[in-house]
Each structure stands twice: as C-alpha cells, then as structure tokens.
Design a protein around this motif. Structure first.
Motif, PDB file in Angstrom:
ATOM      1  N   SER A   1       0.816  -1.200   0.000  1.00  0.00           N
ATOM      2  CA  SER A   1       0.000   0.000   0.000  1.00  0.00           C
ATOM      3  C   SER A   1       0.852   1.254   0.000  1.00  0.00           C
ATOM      4  O   SER A   1       1.663   1.470   0.887  1.00  0.00           O
ATOM      5  N   SER A   2       0.648   2.104  -1.006  1.00  0.00           N
ATOM      6  CA  SER A   2       1.369   3.361  -1.017  1.00  0.00           C
ATOM      7  C   SER A   2       0.895   4.260   0.109  1.00  0.00           C
ATOM      8  O   SER A   2       1.574   5.213   0.476  1.00  0.00           O
ATOM      9  N   ASP A   3      -0.301   3.960   0.650  1.00  0.00           N
ATOM     10  CA  ASP A   3      -0.772   4.717   1.800  1.00  0.00           C
ATOM     11  C   ASP A   3       0.165   4.522   2.991  1.00  0.00           C
ATOM     12  O   ASP A   3       0.215   5.358   3.898  1.00  0.00           O
ATOM     13  N   LEU A   4       0.889   3.409   3.026  1.00  0.00           N
ATOM     14  CA  LEU A   4       1.800   3.129   4.124  1.00  0.00           C
ATOM     15  C   LEU A   4       3.200   3.683   3.851  1.00  0.00           C
ATOM     16  O   LEU A   4       4.098   3.478   4.653  1.00  0.00           O
ATOM     17  N   ASP A   5       3.394   4.320   2.713  1.00  0.00           N
ATOM     18  CA  ASP A   5       4.687   4.895   2.371  1.00  0.00           C
ATOM     19  C   ASP A   5       4.787   6.290   3.008  1.00  0.00           C
ATOM     20  O   ASP A   5       4.120   7.222   2.575  1.00  0.00           O
ATOM     21  N   PRO A   6       5.605   6.435   4.023  1.00  0.00           N
ATOM     22  CA  PRO A   6       5.671   7.728   4.720  1.00  0.00           C
ATOM     23  C   PRO A   6       6.436   8.806   3.957  1.00  0.00           C
ATOM     24  O   PRO A   6       6.535   9.934   4.435  1.00  0.00           O
ATOM     25  N   TYR A   7       6.961   8.457   2.778  1.00  0.00           N
ATOM     26  CA  TYR A   7       7.806   9.402   2.055  1.00  0.00           C
ATOM     27  C   TYR A   7       7.178   9.915   0.761  1.00  0.00           C
ATOM     28  O   TYR A   7       7.866  10.515  -0.071  1.00  0.00           O
ATOM     29  N   LEU A   8       5.864   9.717   0.632  1.00  0.00           N
ATOM     30  CA  LEU A   8       5.194  10.174  -0.591  1.00  0.00           C
ATOM     31  C   LEU A   8       5.289  11.691  -0.775  1.00  0.00           C
ATOM     32  O   LEU A   8       5.241  12.183  -1.906  1.00  0.00           O
TER      33      LEU A   8
ATOM     34  N   ASP B   1      11.792   3.090  -6.859  1.00  0.00           N
ATOM     35  CA  ASP B   1      10.521   2.594  -6.332  1.00  0.00           C
ATOM     36  C   ASP B   1       9.749   1.957  -7.477  1.00  0.00           C
ATOM     37  O   ASP B   1       8.999   2.618  -8.187  1.00  0.00           O
ATOM     38  N   MET B   2       9.939   0.661  -7.651  1.00  0.00           N
ATOM     39  CA  MET B   2       9.332  -0.028  -8.793  1.00  0.00           C
ATOM     40  C   MET B   2       7.871  -0.399  -8.542  1.00  0.00           C
ATOM     41  O   MET B   2       7.218  -0.956  -9.418  1.00  0.00           O
ATOM     42  N   TYR B   3       7.363  -0.061  -7.374  1.00  0.00           N
ATOM     43  CA  TYR B   3       5.934  -0.225  -7.118  1.00  0.00           C
ATOM     44  C   TYR B   3       5.141   0.944  -7.673  1.00  0.00           C
ATOM     45  O   TYR B   3       4.013   0.791  -8.110  1.00  0.00           O
ATOM     46  N   ARG B   4       5.785   2.117  -7.695  1.00  0.00           N
ATOM     47  CA  ARG B   4       5.078   3.314  -8.169  1.00  0.00           C
ATOM     48  C   ARG B   4       5.691   3.909  -9.439  1.00  0.00           C
ATOM     49  O   ARG B   4       5.237   4.948  -9.916  1.00  0.00           O
ATOM     50  N   TYR B   5       6.690   3.263 -10.012  1.00  0.00           N
ATOM     51  CA  TYR B   5       7.383   3.875 -11.155  1.00  0.00           C
ATOM     52  C   TYR B   5       6.442   4.170 -12.315  1.00  0.00           C
ATOM     53  O   TYR B   5       6.612   5.163 -13.033  1.00  0.00           O
ATOM     54  N   ASP B   6       5.435   3.316 -12.502  1.00  0.00           N
ATOM     55  CA  ASP B   6       4.533   3.492 -13.636  1.00  0.00           C
ATOM     56  C   ASP B   6       3.492   4.575 -13.405  1.00  0.00           C
ATOM     57  O   ASP B   6       2.704   4.883 -14.307  1.00  0.00           O
ATOM     58  N   LYS B   7       3.486   5.169 -12.224  1.00  0.00           N
ATOM     59  CA  LYS B   7       2.581   6.282 -11.930  1.00  0.00           C
ATOM     60  C   LYS B   7       3.293   7.619 -12.013  1.00  0.00           C
ATOM     61  O   LYS B   7       2.671   8.666 -11.852  1.00  0.00           O
TER      62      LYS B   7
END
Length: 711
Positions: free
Chosen positions: A40-47, A598-604
């Motif tokens: 979950s990107s919601d759990l990423d404190p560095y967004l 961050d290959m979980y969010r790279y496509d965003k």
C-alpha cells in the motif's frame, strides 16, 4: 466490474487487468501477509517527496545539498579539480561537432562565454580548416536574457531541400517538455505568427512550407497515460493550433504516436508511427487521401524510405526472416497491404557474429553500424538492380566506428572513429567510399600509460558476459586497486568502446584507479535476443551479470570490497540500486544517478508507464511478484549495513521522477544508513544543463569516490 482493491490502495486510474475482483483480493491478502510495507502506497511515509516543487520537499533537498557541499566542496583540492575539469571541457580545441546541411556545416557550441550555447554555421570548405570562420545564427544566452526564461537548445528541424525555415525546440531548464518555434534561417529570426507552440512533450515534422504534423498536449484527453501525445494534428499556416484538424488519434494505453515525414530526392512520404509498447511500432502511411494502417509485424524498427521502398529491421522472427534482419519492402505493396515473401528483400541477415546497432539512409547508399563482439563496425549497402551489395569500411582496426552523419541530398557522409584511449576523429567521403580525416580531437589521455582488455565471466546461469577493463599497465593484483564498475543493461542500449576523455573515467584513471565497462544482458550488444533475455520476469539476469563481474574483479585480484564502487544512471541507477541492496557486502561506493528505485510506483510517475514492457506492470499481481524481489526501495532492510550511496538527480527531470532518489535517500537515512545526496535544480534527465554544472557534478562524484575507495 468493480475497481479492484489494488487500484483503491494506489489511487490510480490505469487500465484494468482481466482478473476477477475476488482473485485480486485473495492475492492481495497473500502478498500483504508477506510484506505489508510493499503493497500500500498509503503506508509509504515518504510520498511527500514526490511533490517535485513542494515547499517541504524542496527544503529537504536544500538541506541535503548543503550537507554534501559542506562535506566535499570546501577544500582547495576540490576547487582545483572542479576548475581543471571545467577548463578542459571548455577547451577551444574540442572538435566542433557539426552536421552537413545544404552545403554548410551546422554546429551548436558551448563554452565559458556561451554557457547555454550558440547555434552557428560555416561553409564546408571553412570547416576543413583548423580555425573555421563561424557565422552565428542564434545566441541562446541572449535569448534567455531577453525573455527571462532559462532556455536550453534542444535542436532544430529544417525543411528540405531549401532549408529556409526551421522548427527550433527550446526547453525551460532542460525538461523533456519543449516549446517549438518557427525560425527563418536566412533572416536569422523567429517567425511572428508562425508555427509556434506552448510548452509540452511534443513532436513536429514539416510536411511542406505551409503544413506541419504535430503531436502535443492539445488539452484534456489528448495525452496518454505515459504523458506523451495521444493525438497528432495537421496544422496549416495561418490557423491557430486549436483550429487545426486531428490527423490521427491513438489510445490512452499506447505509448507514443510520432509524426513521420520522409522528404528525399526520390520521393516524399508521411504518416504516423504508433507505439503500442515501448518496443513495437505500427506504421500508418498516407496514400494521398487517407491514412492506411500497414500490416507488418509490430516488433520492428522503421528507419525510413529509399527509392520507393521502406527500410526496416525486425526484432523477432517474421515468416522466413530472422530476428535482427534489415529488410526492404516496396511502398506500393505496403499501401495495398498485399505483402508476401517475394515483396521483401533481405539487405542484411545476422550471422551470430554481427548485429545491427544503427542505420543511416543516404542518397545512394545505406550505412549500417554493426557490433561485432561489442566493437563497432560500419558496412555500406548499395542496391544494384534487384540485389544489395555490401562492403565494410576498412582501415580502422582496434577502433569503434560510428556513423557521424549522412546527407540524403548529396553523397556526403561522415564517420567517427575512436576507442577507450583514443579520441574521436571525423572522416568524410563525398563518394561514400574514400574516407579522409577532417577533424581530430586532442587526446587528454596518455594511451601509453594504460591497457584495455576484454574479459568474460560466467553469470549465475552459465551465460558468458563480456566486460572491458581499463587500467594502468603493470598494476599489482593485490586487491587494492580502486575500481569503478559501470553498467546500464536495458532498453537494448549497447555500451561499446568509446573515448573516456572528459568523463569520470578519465580523471579516475589519472588518479590511479581502474575503470570497468560491463556489457550485461538487457543491452543490445548481441542483438535483440540479448535485450529480450532480461525483460520482465528475467530482469534479475541483468543484476546477476553485474554481480558476477564484480565477483570476478575481486577473485582476480583487481580489487576488493573496500576498493570497489559501482556507477549507473537512469536504468543504470536501478541496476546499481538493485545490486547494492542484494549484495551490500561487495561494494564500498555506489553512484546512483537520476535513478528508478521505487518499482511499485514507477509506472505512476511521469513517463514511467511507457516502460512497463521493460520491467513489468506492478498493478498485475503476478508481475509484481517478480518485480518486488528486486525493487530497491522495497528491499531496504533495517539493520543491514549498506555502502554509503551517492544519489544525484534533477528537480527538472520530467522523465524519471526525482522522487525515486529522494525517497530512497530519506528512507536510508531514517534507517540509520548514511548517504550522500545532490539534486540540481535544473538539467532535466541529463542531470545538468551546461558545462559548468557538469564539471561541478563530476568533481563532486570524484571527491566522493576518492573518499570511499582511495582514502
């Protein structure tokens, strides 16, 4: 079908994957139990660091930059090195790189006086002299001063064959987004009310003096998910861009739609090249009345037209034609969509030794760059009757040859010749055959001091991986040689020998270091198969290859963990990121430039969606399963001792989001792992926008490497 749980968690709007929502939920629960933090990107404190111009994120950047400056830039040694590099890179004895156009040579020149640069020209006869007489066309420094915008020159497209009007591309601070302006080459001024656009990622090509094809951001619904134009308009002189009619409209999921125009003595053709994926192309050709979608395989590379034929190479087997072949197909057969084997002529077919790395189409010949055991060669192809004859350009042993330029309206062609220790020399031929040296660069490296050797090592699966080792002659194999291992390994980009002068390698060698260039899978050194063997679920092969070279350097006594560093930028930044998180025990220095991490969010983020065919889709649970195993950001582990990494990026990078480097650096420091960080406020994906900035970054990297590997 309701929106799957993955989409809600990531707050995205990508195309849905054809799995039932229940399957998503079950798979999500499974992965969640494995590693909650990677889902979950919601759990990423560095967004918050993804807010490029956010006040909080820029304050953090400034703080990190200050720490780096305090640590490395205050000494006299740094200042001397920085000034030395800048002086050498601004040397007036550099080759003025130029291209041939309408009997003249055009050059874009930057030095201490012309920081942003000046576009200029000279006659071909004058160019042959040691000190050509240049005529200035456009001063970018003056333009930036007059308009109060940090303009960087991104190139010009001039309408053949008269070359009176040009479309000039300007970037604010180095971004991929550009402004296009029509320019009168004779009057040396911009055309008022001409073909002038606003900033966006865009492509434009002349159709004739009063029409251009342009793909740009035309407003809502005109850009695809990768941030590139989805629509192309045919823009007539006198119209506003808003009034121009849509010539082609693609789909949101596809990667690109480029205007394609070929204007040659033997004919004019235009249309659209559509990219369903990053590595595929679909040609839509205008027949005089309408666009026709041409039925060709999609894994192709379209090079242009020659004598009423299309020249293309194929990246996969097609009918009887081998992957990697260069082919010719008659235009009439294309437009009729009645292509059979007899309509296709083989120009070149790979033999397992040579692989195509580039194609240039001239007036009467094709020039093809080849890689043979990772060394560059050039072959000329001439058509006689119904067959293609070939002849290698010879006389340049132990050097890499590149096509420097070729004019389609004359028989003038240019090649460059260099190797790791010998600078580029430019050769010219007016008949395509008898090449004579016309320019050579002063060598800043003493080739007598160094040696180059090509070595091979077995990767984890037994594949033989080549690499080049450049060092002083007679080094001791005691494991104490400070060594930099460089790599890229992606997008079918090859790394053959090229001159090391003016790069980090030159100054590292001069300091007594060893420099290593890897040719790992994912690149194009051995054709399409070399690249395809490290795609998606096989990505780990590239990292295994890189690790195998590092281990070989240690086992052969070249260096040791304490003296070994790795370097990579962009996709190479991902390479070194994955490598140091998997094997932190192997390295004592890491330079990670403008990276994906961050290959979980790279496509965003920015252009990331266009690279899904290289890495895989993290929204697809099955593909995320293999991506998550190497994604550097997700694989940082608290309590692990990592090397002190040097991250650098650019605030103006609108291709690879600076959030990758920012978040990785912040996460590491919060875990107790020290890092070095530098973010230039301009420069785009290049990281720097002028020689001064490049020199500073180079000096900064060298100070870091000397600190970690030599001191």
């Amino acid at each position: 079908m309701s929106k799957p749980l993955f989409y809600s968690l990531k707050n995205i709007s990508r195309k849905k994957i054809s799995l039932k929502t229940g399957q998503y939920c079950l798979y999500f629960l499974f992965l969640f139990s494995l590693n909650q933090s990677v889902i979950s990107s919601d759990l990423d404190p560095y967004l918050w660091l993804e807010e490029v111009e956010g006040e909080k994120s820029l304050a953090w950047v400034e703080e990190q930059n200050e720490e780096t400056f305090t640590r490395y830039t205050q000494s006299n040694a740094f200042k001397k090195k920085y000034e030395r590099i800048k002086k050498e890179l601004n040397d007036d004895e550099r080759i003025p790189s130029a291209y041939y156009q309408n009997g003249e040579m055009y050059n874009f020149w930057r030095d201490e006086k012309n920081v942003r640069g000046i576009w200029r020209k000279t006659s071909f006869k004058s160019y042959l002299k040691d000190e050509p007489i240049w005529e200035n066309i456009l001063d970018i420094d003056q333009l930036a001063k007059d308009e109060g915008i940090n303009w960087l020159y991104k190139g010009a497209d001039c309408l053949a064959p008269e070359y009176k009007r040009c479309l000039i591309r300007l970037s604010d601070g180095g971004t991929d987004a550009v402004t296009i302006r029509e320019f009168d080459l004779k009057e040396k001024k911009f055309v008022k009310d001409g073909f002038n656009t606003y900033p966006s990622k865009q492509n434009a090509s002349w159709v004739n003096e009063d029409q251009i094809l342009i793909g740009a951001d035309f407003g809502e619904g005109s850009m695809n998910e990768s941030g590139y134009p989805m629509q192309v308009k045919l823009w007539n002189r006198g119209e506003s861009l808003e009034e121009a009619k849509i010539f082609f409209s693609g789909s949101y999921e596809k990667i690109f739609n480029f205007p394609f125009v070929s204007i040659r003595p033997d004919g004019k053709y235009y249309g659209i090249i559509e990219g369903p994926t990053f590595f595929s192309e679909v040609l839509h050709l205008f027949d005089g009345e309408k666009l026709i979608k041409i039925n060709l395989p999609q894994m192709i590379d379209i090079h242009g037209f020659f004598n009423e034929s299309l020249i293309l190479s194929i990246e996969e087997d097609w009918e009887i034609f081998k992957s990697g072949s260069l082919l010719e197909i008659n235009v009439n057969s294309l437009l009729a969509n009645s292509i059979d084997e007899s309509d296709v002529k083989i120009i070149f077919e790979p033999d397992g030794q040579r692989f195509i790395s580039g194609v240039s189409i001239g007036k009467h010949q094709l020039m093809v760059s080849m890689l043979e055991n990772v060394n560059g060669k050039i072959t000329r192809f001439m058509k006689k009757d119904d067959r293609w004859d070939s002849k290698d350009i010879e006389g340049f042993q132990n050097s890499t040859m590149n096509i420097y330029g070729q004019d389609v309206w004359s028989d003038n062609s240019f090649i460059s010749v260099s190797n790791f220790l010998e600078p580029s020399s430019i050769y010219h031929a007016s008949d395509g055959a008898d090449y004579k040296k016309i320019k050579s660069r002063k060598n800043s490296i003493d080739p007598e001091k160094y040696r180059v050797e090509q070595n091979f090592v077995s990767s984890s699966d037994g594949t033989s991986i080549p690499y080049f080792l450049i060092s002083r002659k007679g080094i001791n194999l005691d494991g104490k040689n400070p060594t930099i291992l460089y790599g890229y390994g992606g997008f079918q980009i090859s790394k053959p020998p090229s001159y090391l002068g003016g790069s980090i390698a030159e100054y590292w060698l001069n300091s007594g270091g060893v420099y290593v260039v890897s040719n790992i899978r994912g690149g194009g050194e051995y054709g399409p198969a070399w690249h395809q063997s490290a795609l998606k679920e096989n990505r780990q092969r590239a990292y295994d290859d890189f690790i195998a070279i590092a281990i070989d350097l240690i086992e052969e006594g070249i260096t040791s963990k304490d003296h070994l560093g790795i370097e990579g930028r962009s996709n190479g930044g991902l390479l070194v990121g994955a490598t140091f998180t998997q094997r932190p025990d192997l390295f004592n220095a890491v330079i990670c430039g403008v990276p994906l991490l961050d290959m979980y969010r790279y496509d965003k983020l920015l252009a990331g969606a266009s690279w899904v065919d290289e890495y895989g889709d993290p929204d697809n649970p099955e593909e995320w399963e293999y991506i998550r195993k190497y994604s550097p950001y997700q694989n940082l582990k608290k309590g692990t001792e990592y090397p002190e990494v040097f991250f650098y990026t650019s605030t103006k990078d609108d291709r690879v989001h600076p959030g990758h480097a920012r978040k990785m650096a912040k996460k590491m420091t919060d875990m107790g792992s020290p890092i070095v960080y530098y973010e230039n406020t301009e420069g785009g994906h290049a990281g720097t926008s002028n020689i001064d900035q490049f020199s500073f970054l180079l000096a900064l990297q060298l100070a870091y490497l000397e600190d970690k590997l030599m001191n």
